[in-house]
Design a protein around this motif. Structure first.
Motif, PDB file in Angstrom:
ATOM      1  N   ALA A 145      36.892  41.900  36.744  1.00  0.00           N
ATOM      2  CA  ALA A 145      37.945  40.889  36.687  1.00  0.00           C
ATOM      3  C   ALA A 145      37.406  39.685  36.195  1.00  0.00           C
ATOM      4  CB  ALA A 145      38.453  40.533  38.113  1.00  0.00           C
ATOM      5  N   CYS A 146      38.429  38.745  35.683  1.00  0.00           N
ATOM      6  CA  CYS A 146      38.155  37.287  35.219  1.00  0.00           C
ATOM      7  C   CYS A 146      38.478  36.640  36.594  1.00  0.00           C
ATOM      8  CB  CYS A 146      38.932  36.880  34.236  1.00  0.00           C
ATOM      9  SG  CYS A 146      38.743  35.290  33.646  1.00  0.00           S
ATOM     10  N   LEU A 147      37.531  35.546  37.033  1.00  0.00           N
ATOM     11  CA  LEU A 147      38.018  34.926  38.408  1.00  0.00           C
ATOM     12  C   LEU A 147      37.974  33.332  38.151  1.00  0.00           C
ATOM     13  CD1 LEU A 147      35.788  36.717  40.968  1.00  0.00           C
ATOM     14  CD2 LEU A 147      37.745  37.079  40.245  1.00  0.00           C
ATOM     15  N   VAL A 148      38.635  33.160  36.650  1.00  0.00           N
ATOM     16  CA  VAL A 148      38.896  31.816  36.641  1.00  0.00           C
ATOM     17  C   VAL A 148      40.303  31.724  37.136  1.00  0.00           C
ATOM     18  CG1 VAL A 148      39.992  30.210  34.754  1.00  0.00           C
ATOM     19  CG2 VAL A 148      37.885  31.711  34.403  1.00  0.00           C
ATOM     20  N   PRO A 149      40.547  30.708  37.866  1.00  0.00           N
ATOM     21  CA  PRO A 149      41.664  30.590  38.800  1.00  0.00           C
ATOM     22  C   PRO A 149      42.780  30.750  38.045  1.00  0.00           C
ATOM     23  CG  PRO A 149      40.088  28.550  39.232  1.00  0.00           C
ATOM     24  CD  PRO A 149      39.668  29.412  38.163  1.00  0.00           C
ATOM     25  N   GLY A 150      43.670  31.795  38.841  1.00  0.00           N
ATOM     26  CA  GLY A 150      44.740  32.200  37.950  1.00  0.00           C
ATOM     27  C   GLY A 150      44.744  33.321  37.045  1.00  0.00           C
ATOM     28  N   HIS A 151      43.699  33.743  36.517  1.00  0.00           N
ATOM     29  CA  HIS A 151      43.476  34.871  35.804  1.00  0.00           C
ATOM     30  C   HIS A 151      43.488  36.132  36.582  1.00  0.00           C
ATOM     31  CE1 HIS A 151      41.625  32.192  32.160  1.00  0.00           C
ATOM     32  NE2 HIS A 151      42.378  31.578  33.021  1.00  0.00           N
ATOM     33  N   PHE A 152      42.935  36.451  37.377  1.00  0.00           N
ATOM     34  CA  PHE A 152      42.783  37.589  38.392  1.00  0.00           C
ATOM     35  C   PHE A 152      44.354  37.719  38.721  1.00  0.00           C
ATOM     36  CE2 PHE A 152      42.744  39.310  42.471  1.00  0.00           C
ATOM     37  CZ  PHE A 152      41.756  40.752  42.420  1.00  0.00           C
ATOM     38  N   GLU A 153      44.805  36.665  39.132  1.00  0.00           N
ATOM     39  CA  GLU A 153      46.357  36.948  39.640  1.00  0.00           C
ATOM     40  C   GLU A 153      47.346  37.210  38.682  1.00  0.00           C
ATOM     41  OE1 GLU A 153      44.204  34.299  40.178  1.00  0.00           O
ATOM     42  OE2 GLU A 153      44.063  34.420  42.285  1.00  0.00           O
ATOM     43  N   ALA A 154      46.816  36.882  37.457  1.00  0.00           N
ATOM     44  CA  ALA A 154      47.750  37.333  36.218  1.00  0.00           C
ATOM     45  C   ALA A 154      47.559  38.660  35.625  1.00  0.00           C
ATOM     46  CB  ALA A 154      47.468  36.235  35.165  1.00  0.00           C
ATOM     47  N   GLY A 155      46.527  39.389  36.341  1.00  0.00           N
ATOM     48  CA  GLY A 155      46.118  40.576  36.102  1.00  0.00           C
ATOM     49  C   GLY A 155      45.050  40.897  35.042  1.00  0.00           C
ATOM     50  N   MET A 156      44.267  39.904  34.964  1.00  0.00           N
ATOM     51  CA  MET A 156      42.910  40.039  34.330  1.00  0.00           C
ATOM     52  C   MET A 156      41.803  40.830  34.906  1.00  0.00           C
ATOM     53  SD  MET A 156      41.207  37.182  31.920  1.00  0.00           S
ATOM     54  CE  MET A 156      40.206  37.633  30.566  1.00  0.00           C
ATOM     55  N   VAL A 157      42.187  42.148  34.932  1.00  0.00           N
ATOM     56  CA  VAL A 157      41.216  42.961  36.010  1.00  0.00           C
ATOM     57  C   VAL A 157      41.028  44.163  34.769  1.00  0.00           C
ATOM     58  CG1 VAL A 157      41.919  42.189  37.918  1.00  0.00           C
ATOM     59  CG2 VAL A 157      43.313  43.987  36.840  1.00  0.00           C
ATOM     60  N   GLY A 158      40.093  45.058  34.914  1.00  0.00           N
ATOM     61  CA  GLY A 158      39.766  46.415  34.669  1.00  0.00           C
ATOM     62  C   GLY A 158      38.943  47.246  35.350  1.00  0.00           C
ATOM     63  N   LYS A 159      38.895  48.447  34.801  1.00  0.00           N
ATOM     64  CA  LYS A 159      38.158  49.457  35.805  1.00  0.00           C
ATOM     65  C   LYS A 159      36.949  50.102  34.921  1.00  0.00           C
ATOM     66  CE  LYS A 159      41.471  51.211  38.939  1.00  0.00           C
ATOM     67  NZ  LYS A 159      40.824  50.058  40.074  1.00  0.00           N
ATOM     68  N   ILE A 160      35.984  50.371  35.601  1.00  0.00           N
ATOM     69  CA  ILE A 160      34.809  50.924  35.320  1.00  0.00           C
ATOM     70  C   ILE A 160      34.589  52.368  36.033  1.00  0.00           C
ATOM     71  CG2 ILE A 160      32.458  51.072  34.823  1.00  0.00           C
ATOM     72  CD1 ILE A 160      32.559  47.874  34.918  1.00  0.00           C
ATOM     73  N   ARG A 161      34.611  53.667  35.246  1.00  0.00           N
ATOM     74  CA  ARG A 161      34.551  54.816  35.934  1.00  0.00           C
ATOM     75  C   ARG A 161      32.818  55.339  35.819  1.00  0.00           C
ATOM     76  NH1 ARG A 161      39.735  54.613  34.529  1.00  0.00           N
ATOM     77  NH2 ARG A 161      41.409  54.667  36.220  1.00  0.00           N
ATOM     78  N   VAL A 162      32.177  55.505  36.718  1.00  0.00           N
ATOM     79  CA  VAL A 162      30.903  56.080  36.617  1.00  0.00           C
ATOM     80  C   VAL A 162      31.027  57.502  36.927  1.00  0.00           C
ATOM     81  CG1 VAL A 162      28.507  55.667  37.222  1.00  0.00           C
ATOM     82  CG2 VAL A 162      30.273  53.675  37.259  1.00  0.00           C
ATOM     83  N   SER A 163      30.594  58.250  35.996  1.00  0.00           N
ATOM     84  CA  SER A 163      30.384  59.927  36.163  1.00  0.00           C
ATOM     85  C   SER A 163      29.167  60.123  36.738  1.00  0.00           C
ATOM     86  CB  SER A 163      30.988  60.528  35.195  1.00  0.00           C
ATOM     87  OG  SER A 163      30.103  60.357  33.925  1.00  0.00           O
ATOM     88  N   ARG A 164      28.898  61.184  37.342  1.00  0.00           N
ATOM     89  CA  ARG A 164      27.784  61.758  37.700  1.00  0.00           C
ATOM     90  C   ARG A 164      26.743  62.332  36.547  1.00  0.00           C
ATOM     91  NH1 ARG A 164      27.580  62.323  43.089  1.00  0.00           N
ATOM     92  NH2 ARG A 164      29.584  61.954  43.932  1.00  0.00           N
TER      93      ARG A 164
END
Ligand SMILES: [Cu+2]
Length: 164
Positions: A145-164
């Motif tokens: 995520a981006c944790l600059v105030p307001g950015h996380f809340e605005a949806g600035m997030v992503g996912k990392i999938r780690v496979s075996r």
């Protein structure tokens, strides 16, 4: 001021949706400690820049999105994230679980000047590129995520999938 109110309304709805983040100030102090010790430990550890398996480019922009917002890696891989800020404000890429990131975002709102340089994150000024090297030692689905105030809340997030 209006924007601030909208931002906090978003936060409230996020919080009530998950039931998380309901802690008082005393808890906050404890959380800060914990967080200094076990930073993103569930995802792996800071990577050795000499042992990078792969580069992954991530664009950050002022629409409050990461591109790509979904990244796949294999367990054991050491990834060099090349975070490119194509926006006009500062952005950052912080690795963690969504729970950790939420707590961290709460702290950032309380202490907006808080600057940090933890190994699981990179802050990037507008027009610049930053690097973050991380080794993924566990399989699973993790977040960033981006944790600059307001950015996380605005949806600035992503996912990392780690496979075996
Ligand atoms: Cu941002």
């Amino acid at each position: 001021m209006k924007r601030l109110i909208i931002a906090s309304a978003l936060v409230v709805s996020l919080v009530s949706a998950t039931g998380a983040l309901a802690h008082d100030d005393k808890n906050h102090v404890k959380k800060v400690d914990q967080h200094a010790n076990g930073h993103a430990a569930t995802l792996g550890k800071p990577g050795d820049p000499g042992k990078v398996t792969r580069d992954v480019e991530v664009e950050m922009n002022d629409t409050m999105r990461f591109r790509p917002a979904s990244i796949r890696v294999k367990r054991g891989e050491t990834i060099r994230f090349i975070a490119r800020n194509t926006g006009k404000v500062k952005h950052e890429m912080v690795l963690g679980t969504i729970k950790e990131l939420k707590e961290h975002a709460g702290l950032m709102r309380k202490f907006p000047e808080m600057e940090h340089a933890d190994p699981n994150q990179v802050s990037v000024e507008p027009g610049m590129t930053g690097e973050l090297v991380w080794q993924f030692t566990r399989a699973g689905t993790f977040d960033f995520a981006c944790l600059v105030p307001g950015h996380f809340e605005a949806g600035m997030v992503g996912k990392i999938r780690v496979s075996r």
